[in-house]
Each structure stands twice: as structure tokens, then as C-alpha cells.
Design a protein around this motif. Structure first.
Motif, PDB file in Angstrom:
ATOM      1  N   ALA A   1       5.058   8.749   2.103  1.00  0.00           N
ATOM      2  CA  ALA A   1       4.113   7.977   2.808  1.00  0.00           C
ATOM      3  C   ALA A   1       4.200   7.342   3.910  1.00  0.00           C
ATOM      4  O   ALA A   1       3.517   7.006   4.350  1.00  0.00           O
ATOM      5  CB  ALA A   1       3.951   7.403   0.812  1.00  0.00           C
ATOM      6  N   ALA A   2       5.562   6.980   4.397  1.00  0.00           N
ATOM      7  CA  ALA A   2       5.719   6.257   5.735  1.00  0.00           C
ATOM      8  C   ALA A   2       5.276   7.165   6.182  1.00  0.00           C
ATOM      9  O   ALA A   2       4.145   6.757   7.147  1.00  0.00           O
ATOM     10  CB  ALA A   2       6.767   5.868   5.725  1.00  0.00           C
TER      11      ALA A   2
ATOM     12  N   GLY B   1       2.646   3.631   7.814  1.00  0.00           N
ATOM     13  CA  GLY B   1       2.863   4.610   8.528  1.00  0.00           C
ATOM     14  C   GLY B   1       1.964   4.759   9.841  1.00  0.00           C
ATOM     15  O   GLY B   1       1.654   4.337  10.981  1.00  0.00           O
TER      16      GLY B   1
ATOM     17  N   SER C   1       3.129   5.808  -2.990  1.00  0.00           N
ATOM     18  CA  SER C   1       3.684   7.013  -3.434  1.00  0.00           C
ATOM     19  C   SER C   1       3.971   6.877  -4.741  1.00  0.00           C
ATOM     20  O   SER C   1       4.709   7.846  -5.946  1.00  0.00           O
ATOM     21  CB  SER C   1       5.530   6.334  -3.036  1.00  0.00           C
TER      22      SER C   1
ATOM     23  N   THR D   1      -2.492   9.249  -0.989  1.00  0.00           N
ATOM     24  CA  THR D   1      -1.931   9.629  -2.307  1.00  0.00           C
ATOM     25  C   THR D   1      -1.978  10.857  -3.042  1.00  0.00           C
ATOM     26  O   THR D   1      -1.146  11.346  -3.387  1.00  0.00           O
ATOM     27  CB  THR D   1      -2.754   8.532  -3.263  1.00  0.00           C
TER      28      THR D   1
ATOM     29  N   GLU E   1       0.796  -1.267   0.373  1.00  0.00           N
ATOM     30  CA  GLU E   1      -0.054   0.548  -0.259  1.00  0.00           C
ATOM     31  C   GLU E   1       0.812   1.322  -0.313  1.00  0.00           C
ATOM     32  O   GLU E   1       0.460   2.140  -0.526  1.00  0.00           O
ATOM     33  CB  GLU E   1      -1.038  -0.282   1.495  1.00  0.00           C
ATOM     34  N   THR E   2       2.008   1.420   0.950  1.00  0.00           N
ATOM     35  CA  THR E   2       3.034   2.614   0.772  1.00  0.00           C
ATOM     36  C   THR E   2       3.510   2.411  -1.069  1.00  0.00           C
ATOM     37  O   THR E   2       3.750   3.510  -1.240  1.00  0.00           O
ATOM     38  CB  THR E   2       3.945   1.854   2.161  1.00  0.00           C
TER      39      THR E   2
ATOM     40  N   PRO F   1      -5.788   4.985   2.076  1.00  0.00           N
ATOM     41  CA  PRO F   1      -4.574   5.903   0.925  1.00  0.00           C
ATOM     42  C   PRO F   1      -4.819   6.789   0.406  1.00  0.00           C
ATOM     43  O   PRO F   1      -4.236   7.668   0.141  1.00  0.00           O
ATOM     44  CB  PRO F   1      -4.458   4.505   0.885  1.00  0.00           C
TER      45      PRO F   1
ATOM     46  N   GLY G   1      -0.999   2.744   4.975  1.00  0.00           N
ATOM     47  CA  GLY G   1       0.211   2.101   4.629  1.00  0.00           C
ATOM     48  C   GLY G   1       1.274   1.956   6.108  1.00  0.00           C
ATOM     49  O   GLY G   1       0.517   2.177   6.930  1.00  0.00           O
TER      50      GLY G   1
ATOM     51  N   MET H   1       9.839  -0.545   6.674  1.00  0.00           N
ATOM     52  CA  MET H   1      10.086   0.352   5.455  1.00  0.00           C
ATOM     53  C   MET H   1      11.675   0.920   5.523  1.00  0.00           C
ATOM     54  O   MET H   1      11.709   1.123   4.037  1.00  0.00           O
ATOM     55  CB  MET H   1       9.764   1.822   6.988  1.00  0.00           C
TER      56      MET H   1
ATOM     57  N   GLY I   1       0.984   7.733   6.884  1.00  0.00           N
ATOM     58  CA  GLY I   1       0.241   6.954   7.710  1.00  0.00           C
ATOM     59  C   GLY I   1       0.107   7.775   9.378  1.00  0.00           C
ATOM     60  O   GLY I   1      -0.776   7.255  10.062  1.00  0.00           O
TER      61      GLY I   1
END
Length: 269
Positions: A215-216, A227, A86, A147, A81-82, A143, A225, A249, A219
Motif C-alpha cells: 500500500a505504501a 506512498g 491494506s 484498495t 489511509e495506508t 485510495p 496514502g 512507514m 501511492g
């Protein structure tokens, strides 16, 4: 044997530095000194025995990482998902940045250039976390908000970089085609864009690397993701689970960095 010194090429002396250069360097030095003087940097407390013992105890709680199959499967879903956030965010940003770069490079007139540069400044001046907080109200948790937040911020960054790349291209080739009757769009596509495209692709890949990290972090505000998983397990003090997410990560960032480096090397050949 005599050496004919008259054939030697004289090395020109370096140009003298202008007063403005020394003023800028002096101003930067004053700014650095003032920064250290104004901030309460308590280095003695940072390296104290109590601080080191507390940090060691906190880090020891992360070992060993959670390796339960069910949790690893859940982490793998968040990993993907992460990565998808991205990648899609970067692609959307590049698609938006290209037309903005054309206007920002002055190819549509001075007034559109100034307005577009202002829009690009606004887009990239707002951090991804702020974009995500605003978009979470519109799109809800998940997400999608992350995004779109990555796309909004990255569009401002890439738009500025693309515009600068287009402005730095020598215009002689395009002007020669237009002088010989080629339409402006075709002259741009055949003369200017091929020169700027490798640099644009390099910028896009570099921003993809940055968006993996962003992106991490997104979250943390509920944008999905890895995060979001990290925030959840840290808030419950589930340190072994959090350690697994952190390792995921690190692996994701390393893989994307390696892929981006390989692609940029291939583009420069």
C-alpha cells in the motif's frame, strides 16, 4: 557391567537420493552461476569513494525530519489511509478467495478446479502496481484504486493458499459424517473447515503484513496514502518532509508486524 547391545534399536540408513534430485540441484547451481555471470554487477563502482560520498550527501539531506505540527497531522491522515487500504484490501481478498478456494480445491469438480486455478494464477501474476495503473483509469486517483489493486492481487494469492490448505486436510472426518447421513455442506463446515481455518487465518494475517508495504508503494502511482506523499516530496527534493513520511512507514510496518505476530501466536495456542 555389560551392556546388552541386542536391545538397542538400529537406526535405519537414510534413503539414497534419486537421480532426479541431483539433477534439480545441479540445474539450480548452474542457474545461480549463470545469473552472476550474465549480470553486469559493477561492485567496484558501487563501493567507490565517489559513490559513497554521493550517497552520504543524499542521506544527510533527510536530517532533521520535518516535525511541523501541520505536516505531522497531514502525515497522520496518510498513515491511517495506508492502514485502511491494506486492511480493507486484505478483507475483500479473503472474502473473494474463500469461494475460489472451494472450487480450486476440487470440491466442485475437475473442470471448475482447472478453470479456477487459472483465474487465481492470473490474479496473482499481475503485480499490484499494474492492477493500480489499470484501476486508476476506472476509479481515478485516490485510495479506492489502491484498495482494489491490493484486493485483486491478494485474492489470487490467498485463493491458492486456501485451496492448498483444504486439499491437504485429511478427508476421513468429513467422509465419516457424510457416510452417517450428514449433508455435504454441513460435513464440510463441521469437519474440514475447522481444521483448515487456523492456517487460513495465519495466511491472511501474513498477507496483511505484505499489503502494508504494498500500500505504501502503490501511492507512487497516485493511489493515496503515505506512498503518494513520499513521491510528492521526493519529486520536489523536500528531503526533511520525505524523511518524516519514511519514519511513518517504518512505524506502521512495525506496528502491523507486531499485531499480526501476536494474533498468529494466539491462533496457534
Amino acid at each position: 557391567m555389560k551392556v546388552d547391545n541386542s536391545s538397542r534399536t538400529a537406526i535405519p540408513a537414510p534413503p539414497p537420493r534419486q537421480a532426479g534430485t541431483w539433477l534439480i540441484l545441479g540445474g539450480l547451481l548452474v542457474l545461480i552461476v549463470a545469473s552472476f555471470a550474465s549480470l553486469p554487477l559493477q561492485w567496484s563502482a558501487f563501493f567507490s569513494r565517489e559513490a559513497i560520498d554521493s550517497a552520504s550527501e543524499f542521506l544527510a539531506g533527510f536530517a532533521p525530519p520535518d516535525t511541523a505540527p501541520a505536516f505531522l497531522a497531514k502525515t497522520l491522515v496518510a498513515f491511517w489511509e495506508t492502514l485502511a487500504m491494506s486492511a480493507i484490501g486484505t478483507i475483500l481478498a479473503a472474502l473473494v478467495a474463500m469461494p475460489l478456494a472451494l472450487a480450486g480445491a476440487g470440491r466442485m469438480g475437475r473442470a471448475p478446479r482447472a478453470l479456477t486455478r487459472l483465474v487465481l494464477n492470473v490474479l496473482r501474476s499481475i503485480p499490484e502496481l499494474v492492477w493500480a495503473a489499470v484501476l486508476l483509469v476506472l476509479a481515478g486517483l485516490g485510495p479506492l484504486a489502491g484498495t482494489l489493486a491490493l484486493a485483486a492481487h491478494t485474492a489470487g494469492v490467498l485463493g491458492r493458499l486456501f485451496a492448498d490448505a483444504l486439499e491437504n486436510i485429511e478427508p476421513h472426518a468429513e467422509q465419516s459424517l457424510r457416510t452417517n447421513g450428514v449433508r455435504p455442506l454441513a460435513a464440510f463446515l463441521y469437519a474440514t473447515l475447522p481444521q483448515a481455518l487456523p492456517q487460513m487465518l495465519s495466511y491472511t494475517l501474513y498477507r496483511w503484513e505484505n499489503n502494508i508495504r504494498a500500500a505504501a508503494v502503490l501511492g507512487v502511482v497516485g493511489a493515496g496514502g503515505l506512498g503518494q506523499m513520499l513521491k510528492y516530496h521526493l519529486s520536489l527534493f523536500q528531503m526533511p518532509s520525505a524523511a518524516t513520511v519514511v519514519i511513518a512507514m517504518l512505524v506502521l510496518v512495525a506496528l502491523v508486524d507486531a499485531a499480526s505476530y501476536a494474533l498468529r501466536r494466539a491462533l496457534m495456542r
